[in-house]
Design a protein around this motif. Sequence first.
Motif, PDB file in Angstrom:
ATOM      1  N   PRO A   1     -51.738  20.233  -0.886  1.00 14.19           N
ATOM      2  CA  PRO A   1     -52.207  20.630   0.451  1.00 14.19           C
ATOM      3  C   PRO A   1     -51.341  21.765   0.992  1.00 14.19           C
ATOM      4  CG  PRO A   1     -52.002  18.236   0.290  1.00 14.19           C
ATOM      5  CD  PRO A   1     -51.344  18.806  -0.925  1.00 14.19           C
ATOM      6  N   LEU A   2     -51.995  22.803   1.499  1.00 15.78           N
ATOM      7  CA  LEU A   2     -51.256  23.984   1.942  1.00 15.78           C
ATOM      8  C   LEU A   2     -51.937  24.607   3.158  1.00 15.78           C
ATOM      9  CD1 LEU A   2     -49.030  26.159   1.305  1.00 15.78           C
ATOM     10  CD2 LEU A   2     -50.831  27.389   0.051  1.00 15.78           C
ATOM     11  N   ASP A   3     -51.148  24.878   4.184  1.00 13.70           N
ATOM     12  CA  ASP A   3     -51.622  25.639   5.341  1.00 13.70           C
ATOM     13  C   ASP A   3     -51.057  27.041   5.240  1.00 13.70           C
ATOM     14  OD1 ASP A   3     -53.015  23.516   6.541  1.00 13.70           O
ATOM     15  OD2 ASP A   3     -51.191  22.768   7.501  1.00 13.70           O
ATOM     16  N   ALA A   4     -51.883  28.037   5.556  1.00 17.70           N
ATOM     17  CA  ALA A   4     -51.425  29.425   5.476  1.00 17.70           C
ATOM     18  C   ALA A   4     -52.054  30.242   6.591  1.00 17.70           C
ATOM     19  CB  ALA A   4     -51.762  30.026   4.119  1.00 17.70           C
ATOM     20  N   ALA A   5     -51.280  31.165   7.127  1.00 19.53           N
ATOM     21  CA  ALA A   5     -51.776  32.130   8.115  1.00 19.53           C
ATOM     22  C   ALA A   5     -51.434  33.510   7.572  1.00 19.53           C
ATOM     23  CB  ALA A   5     -51.120  31.901   9.473  1.00 19.53           C
ATOM     24  N   VAL A   6     -52.457  34.280   7.242  1.00 18.34           N
ATOM     25  CA  VAL A   6     -52.250  35.587   6.614  1.00 18.34           C
ATOM     26  C   VAL A   6     -52.377  36.688   7.658  1.00 18.34           C
ATOM     27  CG1 VAL A   6     -53.022  37.183   4.832  1.00 18.34           C
ATOM     28  CG2 VAL A   6     -53.188  34.720   4.449  1.00 18.34           C
ATOM     29  N   GLY A   7     -51.319  37.454   7.826  1.00 18.49           N
ATOM     30  CA  GLY A   7     -51.360  38.601   8.717  1.00 18.49           C
ATOM     31  C   GLY A   7     -51.610  39.868   7.916  1.00 18.49           C
ATOM     32  N   MET A   8     -52.362  40.788   8.502  1.00 18.80           N
ATOM     33  CA  MET A   8     -52.614  42.054   7.825  1.00 18.80           C
ATOM     34  C   MET A   8     -51.389  42.961   7.864  1.00 18.80           C
ATOM     35  SD  MET A   8     -55.697  41.707   6.780  1.00 18.80           S
ATOM     36  CE  MET A   8     -56.476  43.288   6.488  1.00 18.80           C
ATOM     37  N   ASN A   9     -50.327  42.493   8.489  1.00 16.42           N
ATOM     38  CA  ASN A   9     -49.108  43.286   8.634  1.00 16.42           C
ATOM     39  C   ASN A   9     -48.050  42.967   7.583  1.00 16.42           C
ATOM     40  OD1 ASN A   9     -48.840  40.737   9.840  1.00 16.42           O
ATOM     41  ND2 ASN A   9     -47.279  41.420  11.261  1.00 16.42           N
ATOM     42  N   GLY A  10     -48.471  42.402   6.466  1.00 13.09           N
ATOM     43  CA  GLY A  10     -47.523  42.144   5.385  1.00 13.09           C
ATOM     44  C   GLY A  10     -46.668  40.924   5.610  1.00 13.09           C
ATOM     45  N   ARG A  11     -47.197  39.957   6.369  1.00 14.84           N
ATOM     46  CA  ARG A  11     -46.488  38.703   6.607  1.00 14.84           C
ATOM     47  C   ARG A  11     -47.444  37.539   6.419  1.00 14.84           C
ATOM     48  NH1 ARG A  11     -43.381  40.413  12.223  1.00 14.84           N
ATOM     49  NH2 ARG A  11     -42.043  42.033  11.320  1.00 14.84           N
ATOM     50  N   VAL A  12     -46.969  36.520   5.726  1.00 13.90           N
ATOM     51  CA  VAL A  12     -47.782  35.338   5.461  1.00 13.90           C
ATOM     52  C   VAL A  12     -46.945  34.100   5.790  1.00 13.90           C
ATOM     53  CG1 VAL A  12     -49.154  34.096   3.756  1.00 13.90           C
ATOM     54  CG2 VAL A  12     -48.921  36.578   3.582  1.00 13.90           C
ATOM     55  N   TRP A  13     -47.504  33.238   6.625  1.00 13.07           N
ATOM     56  CA  TRP A  13     -46.840  31.979   6.953  1.00 13.07           C
ATOM     57  C   TRP A  13     -47.451  30.884   6.104  1.00 13.07           C
ATOM     58  CZ3 TRP A  13     -49.097  27.511   9.021  1.00 13.07           C
ATOM     59  CH2 TRP A  13     -48.206  26.517   9.468  1.00 13.07           C
ATOM     60  N   VAL A  14     -46.610  30.112   5.416  1.00 17.47           N
ATOM     61  CA  VAL A  14     -47.091  29.023   4.576  1.00 17.47           C
ATOM     62  C   VAL A  14     -46.362  27.737   4.950  1.00 17.47           C
ATOM     63  CG1 VAL A  14     -47.783  30.453   2.615  1.00 17.47           C
ATOM     64  CG2 VAL A  14     -45.431  29.649   2.765  1.00 17.47           C
ATOM     65  N   SER A  15     -47.080  26.627   4.843  1.00 20.59           N
ATOM     66  CA  SER A  15     -46.491  25.328   5.150  1.00 20.59           C
ATOM     67  C   SER A  15     -47.140  24.257   4.294  1.00 20.59           C
ATOM     68  CB  SER A  15     -46.689  24.996   6.637  1.00 20.59           C
ATOM     69  OG  SER A  15     -46.152  23.726   6.950  1.00 20.59           O
ATOM     70  N   ALA A  16     -46.323  23.485   3.605  1.00 25.18           N
ATOM     71  CA  ALA A  16     -46.797  22.371   2.783  1.00 25.18           C
ATOM     72  C   ALA A  16     -46.035  21.109   3.183  1.00 25.18           C
ATOM     73  CB  ALA A  16     -46.595  22.675   1.304  1.00 25.18           C
ATOM     74  N   LYS A  17     -46.480  19.961   2.671  1.00 25.01           N
ATOM     75  CA  LYS A  17     -45.851  18.690   3.030  1.00 25.01           C
ATOM     76  C   LYS A  17     -44.424  18.594   2.513  1.00 25.01           C
ATOM     77  CE  LYS A  17     -50.042  15.871   3.486  1.00 25.01           C
ATOM     78  NZ  LYS A  17     -50.765  14.671   3.015  1.00 25.01           N
ATOM     79  N   GLU A  18     -44.202  19.144   1.326  1.00 23.26           N
ATOM     80  CA  GLU A  18     -42.871  19.076   0.723  1.00 23.26           C
ATOM     81  C   GLU A  18     -42.260  20.469   0.642  1.00 23.26           C
ATOM     82  OE1 GLU A  18     -42.611  16.844  -2.897  1.00 23.26           O
ATOM     83  OE2 GLU A  18     -44.339  15.583  -2.366  1.00 23.26           O
ATOM     84  N   VAL A  19     -40.949  20.531   0.809  1.00 27.48           N
ATOM     85  CA  VAL A  19     -40.248  21.813   0.785  1.00 27.48           C
ATOM     86  C   VAL A  19     -40.451  22.531  -0.545  1.00 27.48           C
ATOM     87  CG1 VAL A  19     -37.977  22.924   0.868  1.00 27.48           C
ATOM     88  CG2 VAL A  19     -38.499  21.053   2.435  1.00 27.48           C
ATOM     89  N   LYS A  20     -40.420  21.780  -1.648  1.00 28.25           N
ATOM     90  CA  LYS A  20     -40.566  22.411  -2.960  1.00 28.25           C
ATOM     91  C   LYS A  20     -41.949  23.040  -3.127  1.00 28.25           C
ATOM     92  CE  LYS A  20     -41.808  18.090  -5.394  1.00 28.25           C
ATOM     93  NZ  LYS A  20     -41.411  17.182  -6.496  1.00 28.25           N
ATOM     94  N   GLN A  21     -42.963  22.473  -2.444  1.00 26.04           N
ATOM     95  CA  GLN A  21     -44.302  23.053  -2.512  1.00 26.04           C
ATOM     96  C   GLN A  21     -44.366  24.351  -1.705  1.00 26.04           C
ATOM     97  OE1 GLN A  21     -46.534  19.707  -1.055  1.00 26.04           O
ATOM     98  NE2 GLN A  21     -46.783  18.792  -3.077  1.00 26.04           N
ATOM     99  N   THR A  22     -43.702  24.363  -0.553  1.00 25.55           N
ATOM    100  CA  THR A  22     -43.643  25.579   0.251  1.00 25.55           C
ATOM    101  C   THR A  22     -42.928  26.686  -0.517  1.00 25.55           C
ATOM    102  OG1 THR A  22     -43.616  24.314   2.319  1.00 25.55           O
ATOM    103  CG2 THR A  22     -42.833  26.579   2.417  1.00 25.55           C
ATOM    104  N   ILE A  23     -41.842  26.324  -1.200  1.00 24.37           N
ATOM    105  CA  ILE A  23     -41.103  27.300  -2.002  1.00 24.37           C
ATOM    106  C   ILE A  23     -41.965  27.819  -3.145  1.00 24.37           C
ATOM    107  CG2 ILE A  23     -39.130  27.598  -3.555  1.00 24.37           C
ATOM    108  CD1 ILE A  23     -37.610  25.605  -1.807  1.00 24.37           C
ATOM    109  N   ALA A  24     -42.731  26.911  -3.774  1.00 26.50           N
ATOM    110  CA  ALA A  24     -43.611  27.315  -4.877  1.00 26.50           C
ATOM    111  C   ALA A  24     -44.662  28.311  -4.402  1.00 26.50           C
ATOM    112  CB  ALA A  24     -44.280  26.081  -5.476  1.00 26.50           C
TER     113      ALA A  24
END
Length: 230
Positions: free
Chosen positions: A178-201
């Motif tokens: 499971p992954l939440d993401a917010a993609v900005g057209m300005n070269g920035r992407v916010w990602v969030s997963a349940k586990e830290v290792k998944q966010t890092i991946a």
Amino acid sequence: MSVVLPGELIQSQHKNLKLGPGLQQSGDLQGRASIVVTRAGTLEQNTKGNKFWVEGNSRRYVPAVQEPVVGIICARQGEGWRVDIGSAHQASLDGLAFEGASRRNRPNLKVNSLVYARVSLAHKDMEPELECFDAQTRKAEGFGELKGGFLVRCSLKMSRNLIDPNYFLLPLLGSRFPLDAAVGMNGRVWVSAKEVKQTIAATRCIEAADPDGGGMDQTAIKKFIGTLDL
């Protein structure tokens, strides 16, 4: 698709033409119109032929109206905030530019907080303005403060790839965890997963697929994911 340089003129007969980054209107867009290229790159258009933009693998964002961006709150300013969106000038975000916001009920954003916003004003002679709701519905539609997660910086080309529903990477990652993401057209992407290792991946995969980084394709990314501790 062709390579264009600043100062070149593009012709179009489309009556409802929309210009994206790298292009500027010259004259009347009714009927045959002239469009001036303002930055080097490849000229792109959507399938309907009513939107043009210049695609360049740059990290300097040029704001364009209605584009989503991930911003960093820099300072409080009157009834709103100053926001870093990676452009030449900071943007302004009004305290009422949120769903349901009022004089007595508005977000309490702190310095360094992240927001997912839409560019509501972009003009070469004025500072950009942002809003955190859909202009038509006045609903948040996913815009607002981004809590937790991790901010990934990438090239503008990678941002455009990620926001394309046909691009493989986010659906591939979402099929693994499971992954939440917010993609900005300005070269920035916010990602969030349940586990830290998944966010890092997810972060490492975005960096690996970035044309400015490894430039891995779908096959290579699948192999890369297999090497990660998930």
